[in-house]
Design a protein around this motif. Sequence first.
Motif, short mmCIF file in Angstrom:
data_model
loop_
_atom_site.label_atom_id
_atom_site.label_comp_id
_atom_site.label_asym_id
_atom_site.label_seq_id
_atom_site.Cartn_x
_atom_site.Cartn_y
_atom_site.Cartn_z
N ALA A 80 0.85 -1.19 0.00
CA ALA A 80 0.00 0.00 0.00
C ALA A 80 0.88 1.24 0.00
O ALA A 80 2.08 1.19 0.32
N ARG A 81 0.26 2.37 -0.34
CA ARG A 81 0.94 3.65 -0.40
C ARG A 81 0.50 4.50 0.79
O ARG A 81 -0.70 4.72 0.99
N ILE A 82 1.47 4.97 1.57
CA ILE A 82 1.16 5.68 2.81
C ILE A 82 2.31 6.64 3.14
O ILE A 82 3.47 6.37 2.78
N VAL A 83 2.00 7.73 3.83
CA VAL A 83 3.03 8.67 4.27
C VAL A 83 3.78 8.06 5.45
O VAL A 83 3.17 7.74 6.48
N THR A 84 5.09 7.90 5.29
CA THR A 84 5.90 7.34 6.38
C THR A 84 7.21 8.12 6.50
O THR A 84 7.24 9.18 7.10
N LEU A 85 8.27 7.63 5.90
CA LEU A 85 9.60 8.18 6.06
C LEU A 85 9.68 9.61 5.52
O LEU A 85 9.19 9.89 4.42
N ALA A 128 -9.36 13.45 14.81
CA ALA A 128 -8.94 12.11 14.40
C ALA A 128 -10.12 11.15 14.39
O ALA A 128 -10.27 10.34 13.46
N GLY A 129 -10.97 11.22 15.41
CA GLY A 129 -12.13 10.34 15.47
C GLY A 129 -13.11 10.59 14.35
O GLY A 129 -13.63 9.64 13.73
N LEU A 130 -13.38 11.85 14.04
CA LEU A 130 -14.30 12.19 12.95
C LEU A 130 -13.75 11.72 11.61
O LEU A 130 -14.48 11.18 10.78
N THR A 131 -12.45 11.93 11.42
CA THR A 131 -11.83 11.52 10.15
C THR A 131 -11.87 10.01 10.00
O THR A 131 -12.18 9.49 8.91
N ARG A 132 -11.56 9.30 11.06
CA ARG A 132 -11.59 7.83 10.99
C ARG A 132 -12.98 7.33 10.60
O ARG A 132 -13.13 6.47 9.72
N LEU A 169 -3.66 10.02 11.66
CA LEU A 169 -4.17 8.70 11.30
C LEU A 169 -3.28 8.06 10.23
O LEU A 169 -2.72 8.76 9.38
N PRO A 170 -3.17 6.73 10.23
CA PRO A 170 -2.41 6.03 9.17
C PRO A 170 -3.28 5.89 7.92
O PRO A 170 -3.92 4.86 7.71
N LEU A 171 -3.31 6.92 7.09
CA LEU A 171 -4.17 6.92 5.92
C LEU A 171 -3.43 6.40 4.70
O LEU A 171 -2.36 6.90 4.34
N VAL A 172 -4.00 5.40 4.06
CA VAL A 172 -3.41 4.84 2.84
C VAL A 172 -4.20 5.30 1.63
O VAL A 172 -5.40 5.57 1.71
N GLN A 173 -3.49 5.40 0.49
CA GLN A 173 -4.16 5.69 -0.77
C GLN A 173 -4.69 4.37 -1.35
O GLN A 173 -3.94 3.42 -1.53
N VAL A 174 -5.97 4.34 -1.63
CA VAL A 174 -6.58 3.11 -2.12
C VAL A 174 -6.44 3.02 -3.63
O VAL A 174 -6.24 4.03 -4.32
N THR A 175 -6.53 1.81 -4.15
CA THR A 175 -6.51 1.61 -5.59
C THR A 175 -7.86 2.04 -6.18
O THR A 175 -8.86 2.09 -5.46
N PRO A 176 -7.90 2.41 -7.48
CA PRO A 176 -6.90 2.15 -8.52
C PRO A 176 -5.71 3.09 -8.55
O PRO A 176 -4.83 2.93 -9.40
N ARG A 177 -5.65 4.10 -7.66
CA ARG A 177 -4.48 4.96 -7.63
C ARG A 177 -3.23 4.13 -7.44
O ARG A 177 -3.15 3.27 -6.56
N GLY A 178 -2.24 4.35 -8.32
CA GLY A 178 -0.96 3.65 -8.21
C GLY A 178 -0.86 2.38 -9.00
O GLY A 178 0.24 1.81 -9.11
N ALA A 187 -7.74 8.80 -3.06
CA ALA A 187 -8.80 8.53 -2.09
C ALA A 187 -8.17 7.78 -0.93
O ALA A 187 -7.32 6.90 -1.12
N LEU A 188 -8.60 8.12 0.29
CA LEU A 188 -7.92 7.65 1.49
C LEU A 188 -8.84 6.90 2.42
O LEU A 188 -10.03 7.21 2.55
N THR A 189 -8.28 5.89 3.07
CA THR A 189 -8.92 5.23 4.19
C THR A 189 -7.83 4.83 5.17
O THR A 189 -6.64 5.03 4.90
N THR A 190 -8.19 4.28 6.30
CA THR A 190 -7.17 3.89 7.27
C THR A 190 -6.49 2.59 6.85
O THR A 190 -7.08 1.75 6.16
N ALA A 191 -5.26 2.44 7.30
CA ALA A 191 -4.54 1.20 7.02
C ALA A 191 -5.28 0.01 7.58
O ALA A 191 -5.33 -1.07 6.95
N GLU A 192 -5.87 0.17 8.75
CA GLU A 192 -6.59 -0.94 9.38
C GLU A 192 -7.78 -1.38 8.51
O GLU A 192 -8.00 -2.58 8.30
#
Length: 378
Positions: A80-85, A128-132, A169-178, A187-192
Amino acid sequence: MATTTSPSPGPVLSTRALNRATLARQLLLRRTPMSAKHAVEHLVGLQAQNTKPPYVALAARLDGFRPEELSGLLESREAARIVTLRSTLHLHTADDVLRLRPLVQPAREREVQLFRKGLAGVDLERLAGLTRTLVEERPRTPKEIREALLGHWPDADPLALTVAARCLLPLVQVTPRGLWGRSGQVALTTAEAWLGRETEPAATATPATADATVLRYLAAFGPASVKDMQTWSGLTRRREAFERLRPRLLTFRDESGTELFDLPDAPRPDADTPAPPRFLPEFDNLLLSHADRTRVVPPEYKDRTWKGNQAYRTFLVDGFLAGIWHLDETKGGTATVTVQLFGTLTREQRAAVAEEAERTLTTLAYDVDAVRFGAFAP
């Protein structure tokens, strides 16, 4: 570069020796037949601000690589694609998304503080709670997230709200992006929610986790200093982890006297080992993961890979940065590669660069029409 005094100075590694060691760890001395998933794991992720760089990065490193293999990992949610380093978007294996994001959470929280003026009166825990709730209901675009949060805090700075959501929050970019050959808006959702597993709580980013990350960094980027690892990760205060590990590591010095650490069994090829040309994407971690980049970037070229906030695609000759390249695609699927040289090449080097350009683009399913050479134009 600042000099660090070693308690017991080790042997000196020349710049060329460091170059060859780093290229070997980066799978750039010779292509390897390892799988895309194994490579992404070994490299501790690939820069992914844009959609194509991870594919170009693996085309330079893997023998038999097919873009569909990496794309399939994203589609099956094994990556998955996520903001980290360094607060930048990376493509990681699913396991590393869950491991690394908690490790870098302190840096993300410091980033939020940079926007505190725009977040006056904002309850960050509630944000954070509202976004999740919002993104786990269905993936949302950054605009949708921003507009929903502005409904609760209309006087807040819109950018600050977006940054806070991304950092808290650990937000990942969902497919088809990438995905290879496909497109899609961010488009974003949580890693979980996306991976179906829980991330490790930030509190579990224990010394053992920190130590394991140092060892992985050295395996992919060593030999390296404490400051090098901090540059790569965007984290501070890593010295303690290196000191815990010192009995298990070898120590060296670079030509400036800075102490370098390394794994005992890691490859350190002879400085004269041939290094074939390699074409790299913009933002390749090879060029961004050391405080002292002279092991790959000659000092006279240090400012030539960027213009404003835009990074150029680069290529290596004899293991060192030698220029930038552009790709012009046509509707018929053909492509022209324009190579801009920082210096001069021998006839044999030019032929090897042209051959590598064709091989790289053929791996990425382009029909190469021509490889053109020119001087670098700032």
